[in-house]
Design a protein around this motif. Structure first.
Motif, PDB file in Angstrom:
ATOM      1  N   ILE A  40      -6.814   9.489  -4.162  1.00 37.56           N
ATOM      2  CA  ILE A  40      -6.969   8.271  -4.963  1.00 37.56           C
ATOM      3  C   ILE A  40      -6.947   7.023  -4.087  1.00 37.56           C
ATOM      4  N   MET A  41      -6.043   6.991  -3.113  1.00 40.43           N
ATOM      5  CA  MET A  41      -5.830   5.769  -2.322  1.00 40.43           C
ATOM      6  C   MET A  41      -6.844   5.577  -1.210  1.00 40.43           C
ATOM      7  N   LEU A  42      -7.423   6.664  -0.689  1.00 39.22           N
ATOM      8  CA  LEU A  42      -8.305   6.560   0.470  1.00 39.22           C
ATOM      9  C   LEU A  42      -9.443   5.558   0.270  1.00 39.22           C
ATOM     10  N   PRO A  43     -10.266   5.711  -0.753  1.00 37.10           N
ATOM     11  CA  PRO A  43     -11.359   4.740  -0.897  1.00 37.10           C
ATOM     12  C   PRO A  43     -10.882   3.331  -1.212  1.00 37.10           C
ATOM     13  N   LEU A  44      -9.776   3.214  -1.938  1.00 36.91           N
ATOM     14  CA  LEU A  44      -9.267   1.894  -2.293  1.00 36.91           C
ATOM     15  C   LEU A  44      -8.766   1.151  -1.055  1.00 36.91           C
ATOM     16  N   ILE A  45      -7.967   1.842  -0.212  1.00 39.89           N
ATOM     17  CA  ILE A  45      -7.435   1.209   0.999  1.00 39.89           C
ATOM     18  C   ILE A  45      -8.558   0.825   1.948  1.00 39.89           C
ATOM     19  N   ALA A  50       0.831  -1.209   0.000  1.00 46.37           N
ATOM     20  CA  ALA A  50       0.000   0.000   0.000  1.00 46.37           C
ATOM     21  C   ALA A  50       0.861   1.252   0.000  1.00 46.37           C
ATOM     22  N   SER A  51       1.934   1.245   0.781  1.00 46.54           N
ATOM     23  CA  SER A  51       2.808   2.416   0.880  1.00 46.54           C
ATOM     24  C   SER A  51       3.587   2.640  -0.414  1.00 46.54           C
ATOM     25  N   PHE A  52       4.002   1.555  -1.038  1.00 51.68           N
ATOM     26  CA  PHE A  52       4.752   1.680  -2.290  1.00 51.68           C
ATOM     27  C   PHE A  52       3.863   2.255  -3.391  1.00 51.68           C
ATOM     28  N   VAL A  53       2.620   1.778  -3.472  1.00 61.52           N
ATOM     29  CA  VAL A  53       1.697   2.298  -4.483  1.00 61.52           C
ATOM     30  C   VAL A  53       1.388   3.771  -4.221  1.00 61.52           C
ATOM     31  N   ALA A  54       1.172   4.123  -2.950  1.00 60.95           N
ATOM     32  CA  ALA A  54       0.910   5.523  -2.600  1.00 60.95           C
ATOM     33  C   ALA A  54       2.102   6.398  -2.960  1.00 60.95           C
ATOM     34  N   ALA A  55       3.308   5.885  -2.737  1.00 66.11           N
ATOM     35  CA  ALA A  55       4.516   6.638  -3.081  1.00 66.11           C
ATOM     36  C   ALA A  55       4.616   6.861  -4.581  1.00 66.11           C
ATOM     37  N   LEU A  56       4.291   5.829  -5.353  1.00 64.14           N
ATOM     38  CA  LEU A  56       4.340   5.959  -6.807  1.00 64.14           C
ATOM     39  C   LEU A  56       3.380   7.038  -7.299  1.00 64.14           C
ATOM     40  N   LEU A  57       2.172   7.037  -6.764  1.00 65.42           N
ATOM     41  CA  LEU A  57       1.193   8.053  -7.142  1.00 65.42           C
ATOM     42  C   LEU A  57       1.645   9.443  -6.713  1.00 65.42           C
ATOM     43  N   GLU A  66     -12.826  -5.474   3.152  1.00 70.04           N
ATOM     44  CA  GLU A  66     -13.001  -6.788   2.532  1.00 70.04           C
ATOM     45  C   GLU A  66     -12.207  -7.883   3.235  1.00 70.04           C
ATOM     46  N   ILE A  67     -10.965  -7.574   3.626  1.00 72.25           N
ATOM     47  CA  ILE A  67     -10.108  -8.607   4.210  1.00 72.25           C
ATOM     48  C   ILE A  67     -10.066  -8.516   5.739  1.00 72.25           C
ATOM     49  N   ASP A  68     -10.904  -7.605   6.296  1.00 72.91           N
ATOM     50  CA  ASP A  68     -11.042  -7.486   7.749  1.00 72.91           C
ATOM     51  C   ASP A  68      -9.715  -7.159   8.436  1.00 72.91           C
ATOM     52  N   VAL A  69      -9.005  -6.175   7.893  1.00 70.78           N
ATOM     53  CA  VAL A  69      -7.804  -5.621   8.518  1.00 70.78           C
ATOM     54  C   VAL A  69      -8.095  -4.168   8.840  1.00 70.78           C
ATOM     55  N   SER A  70      -7.781  -3.720  10.031  1.00 67.08           N
ATOM     56  CA  SER A  70      -8.104  -2.358  10.430  1.00 67.08           C
ATOM     57  C   SER A  70      -7.500  -1.341   9.470  1.00 67.08           C
ATOM     58  N   ARG A  71      -8.352  -0.466   8.963  1.00 69.98           N
ATOM     59  CA  ARG A  71      -7.882   0.604   8.074  1.00 69.98           C
ATOM     60  C   ARG A  71      -6.892   1.526   8.789  1.00 69.98           C
ATOM     61  N   SER A  72      -7.008   1.603  10.122  1.00 65.88           N
ATOM     62  CA  SER A  72      -6.132   2.476  10.907  1.00 65.88           C
ATOM     63  C   SER A  72      -4.672   2.050  10.831  1.00 65.88           C
ATOM     64  N   LYS A  73      -4.457   0.777  10.537  1.00 65.49           N
ATOM     65  CA  LYS A  73      -3.094   0.259  10.442  1.00 65.49           C
ATOM     66  C   LYS A  73      -2.450   0.540   9.081  1.00 65.49           C
ATOM     67  N   ILE A  74      -3.276   0.888   8.081  1.00 66.44           N
ATOM     68  CA  ILE A  74      -2.753   1.012   6.722  1.00 66.44           C
ATOM     69  C   ILE A  74      -2.716   2.447   6.218  1.00 66.44           C
ATOM     70  N   LEU A  75      -3.755   3.230   6.527  1.00 71.05           N
ATOM     71  CA  LEU A  75      -3.871   4.570   5.959  1.00 71.05           C
ATOM     72  C   LEU A  75      -2.683   5.468   6.299  1.00 71.05           C
ATOM     73  N   PHE A  76      -2.336   5.540   7.567  1.00 81.01           N
ATOM     74  CA  PHE A  76      -1.266   6.454   7.982  1.00 81.01           C
ATOM     75  C   PHE A  76       0.089   6.077   7.381  1.00 81.01           C
ATOM     76  N   PRO A  77       0.507   4.809   7.437  1.00 76.24           N
ATOM     77  CA  PRO A  77       1.783   4.450   6.809  1.00 76.24           C
ATOM     78  C   PRO A  77       1.846   4.838   5.332  1.00 76.24           C
ATOM     79  N   ALA A  78       0.763   4.583   4.593  1.00 72.52           N
ATOM     80  CA  ALA A  78       0.762   4.902   3.167  1.00 72.52           C
ATOM     81  C   ALA A  78       0.929   6.394   2.935  1.00 72.52           C
ATOM     82  N   MET A  79       0.245   7.204   3.744  1.00 73.24           N
ATOM     83  CA  MET A  79       0.320   8.655   3.546  1.00 73.24           C
ATOM     84  C   MET A  79       1.639   9.243   4.054  1.00 73.24           C
ATOM     85  N   VAL A  80       2.246   8.610   5.028  1.00 70.12           N
ATOM     86  CA  VAL A  80       3.573   9.048   5.492  1.00 70.12           C
ATOM     87  C   VAL A  80       4.584   8.932   4.354  1.00 70.12           C
ATOM     88  N   VAL A  81       4.606   7.779   3.709  1.00 70.57           N
ATOM     89  CA  VAL A  81       5.551   7.574   2.610  1.00 70.57           C
ATOM     90  C   VAL A  81       5.219   8.495   1.439  1.00 70.57           C
TER      91      VAL A  81
END
Length: 423
Positions: free
Chosen positions: A115-120, A96-103, A126-141
Motif C-alpha cells: 500500500i505504501m510503496l507507490p504513495l511514498i 511515513a513510518s507511523f502510517v506504515a506502522a498503523l497499516l 513530488e517534493i524532491d526528497v530521495s525515496r531512498s531516505k523514506i522507504l526503508f525507515p517506514a518498512m523497518v517500523v
C-alpha cells in the motif's frame, strides 16, 4: 551432497550475490530457482511456486493500483500537507513510518509495503526528497510492529500461546500481552528511524530510478474519472484492512481493485502492465522457495539443536534469554520470519518447560526477534519489495538497521524476563 548441504550452499551463494551489488535481482532469483531444480531440492512446480504465490499476486495488483493513484490529484493534495516538512526529513520520515506502522498493525508488514510503496514514491518525487531516505525507515517500523495486536497477522498470536501451553507452559498469554510487551519496541524503532536511521541510508536522486511508479503530468483524468479512481482505490485499501471480516484474501481484493481501474478506463492495459516492477516480482518469487527449502531440508532444525547445546546447564535468565533471542534473530535474516517463529516457538517452549522456567519471555523473544527481520532483503517480504524501488544494496540494510537491532536485542534480554519472570 545432502539436501541440507546443498540448501546451505545455495543460501550462502545468494548472500554473496546480494553483497556484491553487481548481480541483478532477476538473475539472482532465477539462479535460486534453477539451482533448487537442478539439485532436485525442489520440483519445478515447487521452485516456481513463488510466481503464483498469493503475496506476489497482491504485489502485482498493488503496483497497478499505485499507477492509478498517481493519475489522480491525491498526490497533489498530499504534497500541500507534507511540503512544510520538505526541509524537515525527521518529521517527514516520522509521519511515513507511523502510517506504515498503523497499516502493518491492521494487516501485515507485507500489505503495508504494498500500500505504501507507490504513495511514498509519488510523494518523494513530488517534493524532491530521495525515496531512498523514506522507504526503508517506514518498512523497518512496519516489520517490527506486525503482530503487535490481535488484528491482522496478530490473529495468530493466541495460536502461539496454545503451542506454548501444549509444550509445558504454566500460564498462557492474554490477548493484550503482545501489545504491552511490544509497544516499547515500536517506540524505540520509530524514534531511531526518525532521528538516526535515515541518515545512514543513501541519498539517491529520484530521477535515477528507471521504474514507472511516478506521477505522469501529461495525463489528466476527467472529474468523473477522478472521483471513480479515488473511490475504487479507497474501497480497495479499506477492504484490505477488513479482509478477515469480509472473508476474502488480500490478493483477491487487490486484484479486483486493479482490474476495476482498467475496466473503468482509469488505466489502459499498457499503462497497467508497464506499472509492474518486474525485478521486485522476480526477487520475491525466488526468495520464497529458498526460504521454504531452508525449513524443509532441516537447515533451521540444525541451528535449533545447536542452540539447545549452547545452553548447557545454565539457569541464568539473561544468558538463556540471550541464546533464545539471538539465534532466531540471526535465522530470520536468512529465511521467512513466519518460518522462524514456527520453528523456534515450539522449541523454546519445550526447552523452557524442561529447565523449569516460565517460557513466556522466551516465546515473546522469538516473536520480537522474528519481527526484527530488517537486516537483509531475504528477511521479510516488505524488505524484498523495497530493495529495487529504493535502490538499496545489502550493505545499506546492514548499515542502517544494525544499530537498531543491537538496541532491540539488549533491551529484549533485560526487559522480557522482568515483564514475564522465569519463576
Amino acid at each position: 551432497m545432502s539436501p541440507l548441504t546443498i540448501t546451505i550452499t545455495i543460501l550462502v551463494l545468494t548472500i554473496v550475490a546480494f553483497m556484491s551489488g553487481r548481480v541483478s535481482f532477476s538473475l539472482i532469483s532465477m539462479g535460486i530457482i534453477l539451482s533448487l531444480i537442478l539439485t532436485k531440492i525442489d520440483t519445478p512446480a515447487e521452485a516456481l511456486s513463488g510466481f503464483v504465490n498469493q503475496n506476489v499476486a497482491m504485489f502485482v495488483a498493488m503496483f497497478v493500483i499505485g499507477a492509478g493513484l498517481t493519475k489522480t490529484s491525491i498526490l497533489d493534495r498530499t504534497q500541500s500537507l507534507v511540503l512544510r516538512y520538505r526541509d524537515n526529513p525527521k518529521m517527514l520520515i516520522f509521519i511515513a513510518s507511523f502510517v506504515a506502522a498503523l497499516l502493518a498493525v491492521l494487516t501485515s508488514a507485507t500489505a503495508a509495503a504494498a500500500i505504501m510503496l507507490p504513495l511514498i514514491i509519488g510523494i518523494a518525487n513530488e517534493i524532491d526528497v530521495s525515496r531512498s531516505k523514506i522507504l526503508f525507515p517506514a518498512m523497518v517500523v512496519a516489520n517490527i510492529v506486525t503482530g503487535m495486536t490481535f488484528l491482522g497477522q496478530g490473529a495468530s498470536n493466541m495460536a502461539f500461546s496454545d503451542i506454548m501451553m501444549q509444550a509445558g507452559g504454566t500460564e498462557p498469554f492474554t490477548i493484550w500481552s503482545f501489545t504491552i510487551a511490544r509497544l516499547p519496541f515500536f517506540l524505540i524503532a520509530l524514534v531511531y528511524v526518525s532521528l538516526i536511521g535515515w541518515r545512514l541510508l543513501p541519498d539517491i536522486p529520484n530521477d535515477q530510478f528507471q521504474d514507472n511508479i511516478k506521477k505522469k503530468e501529461s495525463v489528466k483524468l476527467s472529474p468523473a474519472k477522478e472521483k471513480t479512481a479515488i473511490s475504487l482505490i479507497v474501497l480497495t485499501i479499506g477492504a484490505m484492512l477488513f479482509a478477515k471480516e469480509l472473508h476474502m484474501s488480500l490478493f483477491v481484493i487487490s486484484a479486483l481493485g486493479a482490474c476495476s481501474l482498467v475496466f473503468f478506463g482509469i488505466l489502459d492495459e499498457k499503462e497497467a502492465l508497464s506499472s509492474i516492477h518486474l525485478p521486485t516480482v522476480f526477487l520475491f518469487a525466488g526468495v520464497l522457495p529458498l526460504s521454504a527449502a531452508v525449513k524443509s531440508t532441516g537447515a533451521g532444525d540444525v541451528v535449533a539443536d545447536l542452540m539447545i547445546q549452547m545452553l548447557g546447564n545454565s539457569t541464568n535468565p539473561y544468558f538463556i534469554m540471550s541464546v533464545f533471542f539471538i539465534v532466531p534473530l540471526i535465522m530470520t535474516q536468512l529465511m521467512s520470519n513466519l518460518a522462524t517463529m514456527t520453528i523456534f516457538i515450539p522449541l523454546v517452549s519445550a526447552a523452557g518447560a524442561k529447565i523449569g522456567v516460565d517460557p513466556r519471555a522466551l516465546v515473546m523473544g522469538v516473536l520480537i526477534a522474528g519481527s526484527t527481520s530488517i537486516l537483509t532483503p531475504m528477511a521479510a517480504p516488505a524488505q524484498a519489495i523495497i530493495m529495487g524501488p529504493g535502490g538499496y544494496q545489502l550493505k545499506h540494510y546492514l548499515k542502517a538497521a544494525m544499530p537498531l537491532v543491537i538496541v532491540i536485542t539488549v533491551f529484549s534480554i533485560f526487559f522480557l524476563p522482568v515483564l514475564f519472570p522465569f519463576k
